[in-house]
Design a protein around this motif. Structure first.
Motif, short mmCIF file in Angstrom:
data_model
loop_
_atom_site.label_atom_id
_atom_site.label_comp_id
_atom_site.label_asym_id
_atom_site.label_seq_id
_atom_site.Cartn_x
_atom_site.Cartn_y
_atom_site.Cartn_z
N PRO A 1 0.83 -1.21 0.00
CA PRO A 1 0.00 0.00 0.00
C PRO A 1 0.87 1.25 0.00
O PRO A 1 2.07 1.17 0.22
CB PRO A 1 -0.75 -0.15 1.33
CG PRO A 1 0.23 -0.84 2.22
CD PRO A 1 0.99 -1.80 1.33
N SER A 2 0.27 2.40 -0.21
CA SER A 2 1.05 3.63 -0.14
C SER A 2 1.31 4.01 1.32
O SER A 2 2.33 4.62 1.63
CB SER A 2 0.33 4.77 -0.87
OG SER A 2 -0.97 4.91 -0.35
N HIS A 3 0.39 3.64 2.19
CA HIS A 3 0.58 3.91 3.61
C HIS A 3 -0.07 2.80 4.42
O HIS A 3 -1.20 2.41 4.13
CB HIS A 3 -0.05 5.27 3.99
CG HIS A 3 0.30 5.73 5.37
ND1 HIS A 3 -0.34 6.79 5.98
CD2 HIS A 3 1.20 5.28 6.27
CE1 HIS A 3 0.17 6.98 7.19
NE2 HIS A 3 1.11 6.07 7.39
N GLN A 4 0.68 2.29 5.40
CA GLN A 4 0.13 1.28 6.29
C GLN A 4 0.44 1.66 7.72
O GLN A 4 1.59 1.98 8.05
CB GLN A 4 0.72 -0.10 5.97
CG GLN A 4 0.25 -1.17 6.92
CD GLN A 4 -0.02 -2.49 6.23
OE1 GLN A 4 0.27 -2.66 5.06
NE2 GLN A 4 -0.56 -3.43 6.98
N ARG B 1 15.08 1.37 2.58
CA ARG B 1 14.31 2.02 3.63
C ARG B 1 14.82 3.44 3.80
O ARG B 1 16.02 3.71 3.70
CB ARG B 1 14.49 1.23 4.94
CG ARG B 1 13.76 1.79 6.12
CD ARG B 1 14.01 0.96 7.34
NE ARG B 1 15.25 1.31 8.01
CZ ARG B 1 15.64 0.79 9.16
NH1 ARG B 1 14.89 -0.13 9.74
NH2 ARG B 1 16.77 1.16 9.72
N GLN B 2 13.90 4.35 4.12
CA GLN B 2 14.29 5.73 4.38
C GLN B 2 13.49 6.24 5.56
O GLN B 2 12.27 6.44 5.45
CB GLN B 2 14.07 6.60 3.15
CG GLN B 2 14.65 8.01 3.31
CD GLN B 2 14.51 8.82 2.04
OE1 GLN B 2 13.53 8.74 1.32
NE2 GLN B 2 15.53 9.64 1.75
N ILE B 3 14.18 6.42 6.66
CA ILE B 3 13.56 7.06 7.81
C ILE B 3 13.46 8.55 7.50
O ILE B 3 14.34 9.11 6.83
CB ILE B 3 14.38 6.79 9.08
CG1 ILE B 3 14.31 5.29 9.38
CG2 ILE B 3 13.88 7.59 10.26
CD1 ILE B 3 15.28 4.81 10.41
N SER C 1 9.26 2.03 11.57
CA SER C 1 8.51 3.11 10.91
C SER C 1 9.43 3.84 9.94
O SER C 1 10.47 4.37 10.34
CB SER C 1 7.97 4.10 11.94
OG SER C 1 7.02 3.49 12.78
N ALA C 2 9.05 3.86 8.69
CA ALA C 2 9.90 4.45 7.64
C ALA C 2 9.15 4.39 6.33
O ALA C 2 8.07 3.78 6.23
CB ALA C 2 11.22 3.68 7.52
N LEU D 1 5.32 3.10 6.21
CA LEU D 1 4.91 2.23 7.31
C LEU D 1 4.99 3.00 8.61
O LEU D 1 6.04 3.58 8.93
CB LEU D 1 5.81 1.00 7.38
CG LEU D 1 5.56 0.05 8.55
CD1 LEU D 1 4.17 -0.57 8.44
CD2 LEU D 1 6.63 -1.04 8.63
N THR D 2 3.89 3.02 9.33
CA THR D 2 3.84 3.65 10.64
C THR D 2 3.52 2.58 11.67
O THR D 2 2.47 1.93 11.56
CB THR D 2 2.77 4.76 10.69
OG1 THR D 2 3.06 5.73 9.68
CG2 THR D 2 2.77 5.44 12.06
#
Lengths: 112, 114
Positions: free
Chosen positions: B8-11, B36-38, B87-88, B111-112
């Motif tokens: 998804p675009s945001h989870q 990954r990018q924090i 989260s990133a 991802l949150t």
């Protein structure tokens, strides 16, 4: 370990001023790539340099690869607000593992 | 123009839950990557995948992470038991060759972990 140092971390310029970001590798690179990431976006490929001493231009952007293939620079002439974003270099180690090593990025802010 | 797509675009998930992030690389590409990018930090390599197996992984990619290419098109990243520090923004990328040529990135999955 292998590292690619990128400086400066941040740069704030007035529109119309020039901007340069530098990458330095601890090891010899077989090639180096530059990516731009707009705020909230994903990295987008700009260019790849392969040859020692290579210079490539894209409109106001000039990319250089050092003679020793350990450093590179991106220079933007007369910045515009559309240049805002983070510029990353990523070099492929010339050794056996051919790993792509990313710099930390330079975030560019442009005041209109 | 061909593109890498991610879902998804945001989870948003609770700590300890499993998460699967999905990617469809460009169809004729052979090498697939997760990064990954924090927020506000650099792009960090997680894993590369070629010929249905992991070719390289970073220290971040511990046994809580796994990747799979279950069919000819999807490339997934699974995090078994999420932690707050997971989260990133997770980017999938693909390219034709191992050590040269443009890396095409997807738009990312944020991802949150709460």
């Amino acid at each position: 370990g292998q590292q690619v140092m990128q400086i400066p971390q941040y740069q704030h310029v007035q529109e119309g001023e020039d901007f340069t970001t530098y990458c330095n590798s601890s090891t010899t690179l077989s090639n180096i790539q530059w990516y731009k990431q707009r705020p909230g976006g994903h990295p987008v490929f700009l260019i790849q340099l392969v040859k020692s001493g290579e210079v490539k231009k894209q409109k106001r952007l000039t990319f250089q690869f050092g003679e020793a293939k350990k450093n590179s620079s991106l220079h933007i002439t007369a910045t515009q607000t559309t240049d805002v974003g983070t510029y990353f270099c990523a070099g492929v180690d010339a050794g056996n593992n051919r790993k792509l090593i990313w710099g930390l990025g330079t975030s560019l802010a442009v005041n209109p | 123009e061909p593109e890498v797509t991610q879902t998804p675009s945001h989870q948003v998930t609770q700590m300890g839950q499993e998460v699967i992030l999905r990617c469809v690389p460009i169809s004729n590409h052979l090498y697939f990557y997760w990064y990954r990018q924090i927020l506000g930090q650099k792009v960090e390599f997680l894993v590369s995948f070629y010929n249905n197996e992991i070719s390289e992984k970073s220290e971040i990619f511990d046994d809580q992470f796994s990747v799979e290419r279950p069919d000819g098109s999807n490339f997934t990243l699974k995090i078994r038991s999420t932690k707050l520090e997971d989260s990133a923004m997770y980017f999938c990328a693909s390219r034709w060759q191992w050590d040269t040529g443009e890396l095409f990135f997807g738009e990312g999955s944020r991802l949150t972990v709460l």
